[in-house]
Design a protein around this motif. Structure first.
Motif, PDB file in Angstrom:
ATOM      1  N   SER A 109      -6.202   7.600  10.030  1.00 65.81           N
ATOM      2  CA  SER A 109      -6.297   6.133   9.965  1.00 65.81           C
ATOM      3  C   SER A 109      -5.778   5.614   8.630  1.00 65.81           C
ATOM      4  O   SER A 109      -5.127   4.564   8.575  1.00 65.81           O
ATOM      5  N   LYS A 126      -1.928   8.516  15.114  1.00 66.35           N
ATOM      6  CA  LYS A 126      -2.837   7.717  15.944  1.00 66.35           C
ATOM      7  C   LYS A 126      -2.200   7.444  17.305  1.00 66.35           C
ATOM      8  O   LYS A 126      -0.971   7.313  17.409  1.00 66.35           O
ATOM      9  N   LYS A 161       0.853  -1.183   0.000  1.00 64.80           N
ATOM     10  CA  LYS A 161       0.000   0.000   0.000  1.00 64.80           C
ATOM     11  C   LYS A 161       0.891   1.236   0.000  1.00 64.80           C
ATOM     12  O   LYS A 161       1.594   1.496   0.973  1.00 64.80           O
ATOM     13  N   ASP A 203      -2.083   5.693   8.687  1.00 65.58           N
ATOM     14  CA  ASP A 203      -1.613   4.662   9.610  1.00 65.58           C
ATOM     15  C   ASP A 203      -1.653   3.253   9.007  1.00 65.58           C
ATOM     16  O   ASP A 203      -0.930   2.363   9.444  1.00 65.58           O
ATOM     17  N   SER A 204      -2.499   3.068   7.992  1.00 68.02           N
ATOM     18  CA  SER A 204      -2.671   1.723   7.429  1.00 68.02           C
ATOM     19  C   SER A 204      -1.739   1.451   6.250  1.00 68.02           C
ATOM     20  O   SER A 204      -1.794   0.380   5.647  1.00 68.02           O
ATOM     21  N   ASP A 235       1.878   1.023   3.909  1.00 67.33           N
ATOM     22  CA  ASP A 235       3.204   0.401   4.013  1.00 67.33           C
ATOM     23  C   ASP A 235       4.319   1.386   3.659  1.00 67.33           C
ATOM     24  O   ASP A 235       5.410   1.331   4.202  1.00 67.33           O
TER      25      ASP A 235
END
Lengths: 131, 100, 119
Positions: free
Chosen positions: A120, B23, A16, A123-124, A126
């Motif tokens: 978010s 986060k 990602k 944060d997700s 790569d």
């Protein structure tokens, strides 16, 4: 694009990738060269995401006309992204609204998400490029 | 995720952008001109100390020292690391987002 | 663990190249691998062998060359960014090579972490 003739590269790995655009166009070169990275990562068949945060939202604002400043316009490249199957474009709601823009002001279809959702998304990932 | 900030908080919004997106539980490294945000007696320093319970905040010692600050002038809750510590943070906290 | 390093700024103007160098050196000292160091934007100027800083300053270009030689690093300069800025093969310091932007994406795919230094 000087590497427009690059073939696609199969690595067997799909990561990602997020291109985080936070800079306005034209004043500095950063936005333009990010686009070149975006197109190349599509050739590598990666899971490509583009985010527009802070002044980055200005990159895709309609009506840019660079003739008088003799700089290359971004808009044709952005319009071409769909042809590369790059369709995950996100605009941050707060950044857009602070600048008096609405979702109708952009040259490409985008998903408008709020800052928490943007956090978010980042944060997700790569690999995060731009910034 | 590890977030890095290399801009003075007095000049650009990189620190704010980082802190409002990171986060809970993420790590943040302040380096280059970003180190000013970790210093005592400053408004950004107070902000950083305030978020240090939700984020793990680090500052690069060599960049602090170059700018005339030592560890005693760093706000509470912020850990000073060297370049080796920077490497360890990248190893431990996963992908890096650089807020430029 | 392997790192990819991206350097987006030229030498001297911005601390990015210094920070990238120090990070790379520290990672190697800890025994980690460096998959590639990629120079993009004005970062391509880090490869200019004609750079000649005063003798009491650090020699940023030579320092990258020497680290590259010691650890057999892949120091890659983006061709499109380089051509725009007049950086060609004949100007490259020892250990650098010019290649496509695909080398950066590949570094992002093949490295465990891609670490970016810029402005």
């Amino acid at each position: 694009m000087s590497q427009g003739d690059e073939p696609s590269f199969e690595t067997g790995v799909v990561k990602k990738f997020l291109y985080l655009n936070r800079k306005a166009p034209y004043g500095t070169v950063y936005a333009l060269e990010v686009l070149e990275m975006v197109l190349i990562s599509a050739a590598f068949e990666q899971d490509v995401h583009l985010a527009f945060v802070d002044d980055g939202v200005y990159q895709i604002r309609k009506g840019q006309d660079t003739k008088s400043v003799e700089m290359k316009s971004f808009l044709p490249t952005y319009r071409a992204l769909e042809g590369y199957d790059i369709e995950k474009l996100y605009v941050e709601k707060e950044s857009m609204e602070e600048r008096g823009l609405t979702s109708g002001d952009f040259v490409v279809p985008v998903e408008v998400i709020d800052r928490a959702a943007m956090g978010s998304l980042i944060d997700s990932m790569d690999v995060v490029l731009g910034g | 995720m590890l977030h890095t900030v290399n801009k003075s908080p007095f000049e650009r919004n990189a620190l704010d952008a980082c802190l409002t997106h990171a986060k809970k539980g993420s790590a943040v490294l302040l380096f280059e001109d970003g180190v000013y945000a970790a210093t005592k007696g400053t408004a950004p320093g107070n902000t950083v100390a305030g978020v240090a319970k939700d984020l793990k905040i680090f500052v690069l010692g060599p960049d602090l020292k170059a700018r005339g600050y030592d560890e005693s002038q760093v706000v509470a809750g912020v850990t000073v690391v060297d370049y080796g510590g920077f490497v360890d943070l990248v190893v431990e906290h996963g992908p890096v987002t650089a807020w430029l | 663990m392997k790192f990819g390093i991206l350097v987006n700024e030229g030498p001297f103007n911005h601390q990015a190249s210094d920070s990238a160098y120090k990070f790379t050196e520290a990672a190697l000292a800890k025994g980690y691998g460096i998959y590639r160091v990629f120079f993009y934007y004005d970062g391509v100027n880090n490869a200019n062998k004609l750079s000649e800083p005063p003798s009491d300053d650090r020699h940023i270009v030579r320092r990258w060359s020497e680290l590259g030689k010691k650890y057999n690093l892949d120091l890659v300069v983006c061709v499109a960014a380089a051509l725009r800025r007049g950086i060609k093969d004949e100007l490259l310091a020892e250990g650098f090579r010019i290649s496509g932007l695909g080398q950066l994406i590949e570094a992002g795919i093949q490295s465990d972490r891609l670490v970016m230094f810029g402005d």
